[in-house]
Design a protein around this motif. Structure first.
Motif, mmCIF file in Angstrom:
data_model
loop_
_atom_site.group_PDB
_atom_site.id
_atom_site.type_symbol
_atom_site.label_atom_id
_atom_site.label_comp_id
_atom_site.label_asym_id
_atom_site.label_seq_id
_atom_site.Cartn_x
_atom_site.Cartn_y
_atom_site.Cartn_z
ATOM 1 N N UNK A 8 0.867 -1.017 -0.115
ATOM 2 C CA UNK A 8 -0.042 0.134 0.054
ATOM 3 C C UNK A 8 0.474 0.961 0.537
ATOM 4 N N UNK A 9 0.319 1.992 0.041
ATOM 5 C CA UNK A 9 0.685 3.809 -0.469
ATOM 6 C C UNK A 9 -0.306 4.655 0.115
ATOM 7 N N UNK A 10 -0.058 5.771 0.013
ATOM 8 C CA UNK A 10 -0.830 6.232 0.716
ATOM 9 C C UNK A 10 -2.249 6.952 -0.099
ATOM 10 N N UNK A 11 -1.447 7.179 -1.184
ATOM 11 C CA UNK A 11 -2.819 6.750 -2.294
ATOM 12 C C UNK A 11 -4.262 5.904 -2.644
ATOM 13 N N UNK A 12 -3.488 4.531 -1.498
ATOM 14 C CA UNK A 12 -4.604 3.672 -1.088
ATOM 15 C C UNK A 12 -5.320 3.688 -0.027
ATOM 16 N N UNK A 13 -4.909 4.271 0.847
ATOM 17 C CA UNK A 13 -5.946 5.155 2.098
ATOM 18 C C UNK A 13 -6.923 6.093 1.422
ATOM 19 N N UNK A 14 -6.085 6.934 0.345
ATOM 20 C CA UNK A 14 -6.951 7.348 -0.285
ATOM 21 C C UNK A 14 -8.426 7.443 -0.794
ATOM 22 N N UNK A 15 -8.137 5.734 -1.467
ATOM 23 C CA UNK A 15 -9.566 5.042 -2.108
ATOM 24 C C UNK A 15 -9.991 4.415 -1.257
ATOM 25 N N UNK A 16 -9.742 4.091 -0.330
ATOM 26 C CA UNK A 16 -10.484 2.427 0.467
ATOM 27 C C UNK A 16 -11.673 3.169 0.872
ATOM 28 N N UNK A 17 -12.894 2.468 0.983
ATOM 29 C CA UNK A 17 -14.293 2.865 1.432
ATOM 30 C C UNK A 17 -13.993 2.140 2.786
ATOM 31 N N UNK A 18 -15.284 1.490 2.959
ATOM 32 C CA UNK A 18 -15.355 1.163 4.654
ATOM 33 C C UNK A 18 -14.765 -0.226 5.099
ATOM 34 N N UNK A 19 -15.555 -0.616 3.978
ATOM 35 C CA UNK A 19 -15.029 -2.119 3.629
ATOM 36 C C UNK A 19 -13.259 -2.788 3.504
ATOM 37 N N UNK A 20 -13.341 -1.831 2.591
ATOM 38 C CA UNK A 20 -11.723 -2.284 2.342
ATOM 39 C C UNK A 20 -10.315 -1.936 3.750
ATOM 40 N N UNK A 21 -11.149 -0.699 4.137
ATOM 41 C CA UNK A 21 -10.541 -0.020 5.200
ATOM 42 C C UNK A 21 -10.983 -1.315 6.390
ATOM 43 N N UNK A 22 -11.808 -1.959 6.854
ATOM 44 C CA UNK A 22 -11.866 -3.093 7.509
ATOM 45 C C UNK A 22 -10.591 -4.398 7.483
ATOM 46 N N UNK A 23 -10.831 -4.210 6.167
ATOM 47 C CA UNK A 23 -9.907 -5.998 6.127
ATOM 48 C C UNK A 23 -8.759 -5.181 5.947
ATOM 49 N N UNK A 24 -8.012 -4.483 5.538
ATOM 50 C CA UNK A 24 -6.976 -3.993 5.646
ATOM 51 C C UNK A 24 -6.437 -3.400 7.199
ATOM 52 N N UNK A 25 -7.408 -3.379 7.851
ATOM 53 C CA UNK A 25 -6.724 -1.958 9.237
ATOM 54 C C UNK A 25 -6.893 -4.179 10.425
ATOM 55 N N UNK A 26 -7.924 -4.786 10.337
ATOM 56 C CA UNK A 26 -7.575 -5.551 10.964
ATOM 57 C C UNK A 26 -6.676 -6.574 11.799
ATOM 58 N N UNK A 27 -6.908 -6.608 13.337
ATOM 59 C CA UNK A 27 -6.098 -7.134 14.011
ATOM 60 C C UNK A 27 -4.767 -5.795 14.275
ATOM 61 N N UNK A 28 -4.465 -4.553 13.306
ATOM 62 C CA UNK A 28 -3.317 -4.059 13.511
ATOM 63 C C UNK A 28 -4.192 -2.310 14.098
ATOM 64 N N UNK A 29 -2.766 -1.890 15.562
ATOM 65 C CA UNK A 29 -3.203 -0.531 15.493
ATOM 66 C C UNK A 29 -3.548 0.270 14.368
ATOM 67 N N UNK A 30 -3.095 0.729 13.409
ATOM 68 C CA UNK A 30 -4.445 1.564 12.073
ATOM 69 C C UNK A 30 -5.708 1.281 12.922
#
Ligand code: SF4
Ligand code: SF4
Length: 348
Positions: free
Chosen positions: A268-290
């Protein structure tokens, strides 16, 4: 009680804790006074929970924790895995955020200590950021380390990249000698802070701190502070990275294995965090401090990182976010970054 303390120390080592110390429970009067002064000055920003829990933070005998508490066992776990993620271009995550979320892991590691204490007829409760407590003050009192001018706990031999866990117990264990500050004349952390967040040694105005702004603060970030956030997407390590106590190779390498950077961050890069919807963010951030920051704050942070990048190739995604992100804070921040990049001479 000496034998019980020795057995607890041995158990703590088996569980992967690199340091263990014991403090006797008496009021943390000076530390509580410093907390009240800090809150009174408004340095906590929008962290209302800090003010709401101020009374109980310095008191492990409060009803929500353990009224019968006589000792606090303080445990330190280093997390500075030697391998740091090189992903997230642009963008950086604080070291502790690159691995798995530590709360459940450390909580589980405290269980055998509590079982041993209970087998000796004592009451015991764990606290891994799960209860309001002055962990750093207890760590200093238990002789584990000292609170440096960067306001972090510094454990000689391990540095400041450590996570603290407490086991509060009714057992009267022999206490260790407290550790006094060992910064000497050094001021490296105070001058290295990109946002000049230290108002005095050990006194941090969270409202200016990148860690607070990118993780705890919800809503827009003051435009004047955005350029100094630089490349930080989540948290900031600057005042720890410059510290001489973090330069020496620590003796806790074995216990950092559990904190290896997650592979997902190199995708990932910062662009990806700008493109993510809630569902994708949920997948990537699971079990991480982010996960703590949430999709909106991470998208806001990503917009700032891209706006600071001086790279106009990020303009299309910023323009898209300024128009289409469902959150008004993200749209405003993305537009700020569009304006910032657009104002640059054609360098890139
Ligand atoms: S974490 Fe970063 S912004 Fe916060 S005080 Fe340390 S150097 Fe400054
Ligand atoms: S950088 Fe220097 S002043 Fe700051 S915490 Fe480390 S030793 Fe102390």
């Amino acid at each position: 009680m000496d034998a019980l303390k020795a057995a607890l120390a041995s158990l703590a080592s088996q569980q992967g804790f690199a340091r263990v110390g014991v403090a006797a429970v008496t009021p943390l009067t000076a530390d509580a006074a410093r907390l009240h002064a800090w809150l009174g000055a408004g340095h906590h920003g929008s962290m209302a929970y800090m003010a709401e829990t101020a009374e109980v933070r310095g008191d492990v005998t409060h009803p929500g924790l353990l009224p019968q508490a006589r000792s606090v066992i303080v445990l330190a776990t280093p997390y500075a895995h030697p391998q740091l993620s090189e992903g997230l271009q642009p963008g950086k995550l604080a070291r502790y955020a690159q691995g798995r979320d530590y709360h459940a892991l450390l909580y589980d590691r405290t269980r055998p200590l509590k079982r041993l204490l209970r087998a000796h007829g004592a009451l015991a409760r764990s606290c891994v950021d799960t209860m309001p407590a002055l962990e750093r003050a207890w760590a200093a009192r238990a002789g584990l380390g000292f609170v440096g001018k960067n306001a972090c706990i510094i454990v000689p031999g391990l540095g400041s990249h450590v996570l603290l866990s407490l086991v509060v117990t009714s057992a009267e264990l022999p206490p260790d000698e407290p550790m006094q500050e060992r910064c000497g004349s050094c001021t490296l952390c105070l001058t290295a802070c990109p946002t000049r967040a230290f108002v005095a040694p050990r006194v941090l105005d969270a409202r200016r701190c990148i860690s607070y702004l990118t993780i705890e603060h919800e809503g827009p970030i003051e435009p004047a502070l955005r350029p100094d956030i630089g490349n930080w997407l989540f948290g900031c390590d600057v005042c720890q990275d410059v510290c001489p106590y973090n330069k020496t190779k620590g003796d806790g390498a074995a216990s950092t294995a559990a904190f290896a950077p997650r592979g997902r961050w190199s995708e990932l890069g910062a662009e990806d965090f700008l493109r993510m919807d809630e569902q994708v963010f949920d997948q990537y951030s699971r079990q991480t401090p982010v996960r703590r920051a949430g999709r909106v704050s991470m998208a806001r942070n990503a917009a700032i990182v891209l706006g600071n990048s001086r790279d106009k190739r990020h303009l299309p995604v910023l323009r898209w976010a300024a128009q289409h992100d469902p959150d008004a804070v993200v749209r405003e921040t993305a537009q700020w970054s569009v304006d910032r990049l657009s104002a640059l001479e054609d360098e890139v």
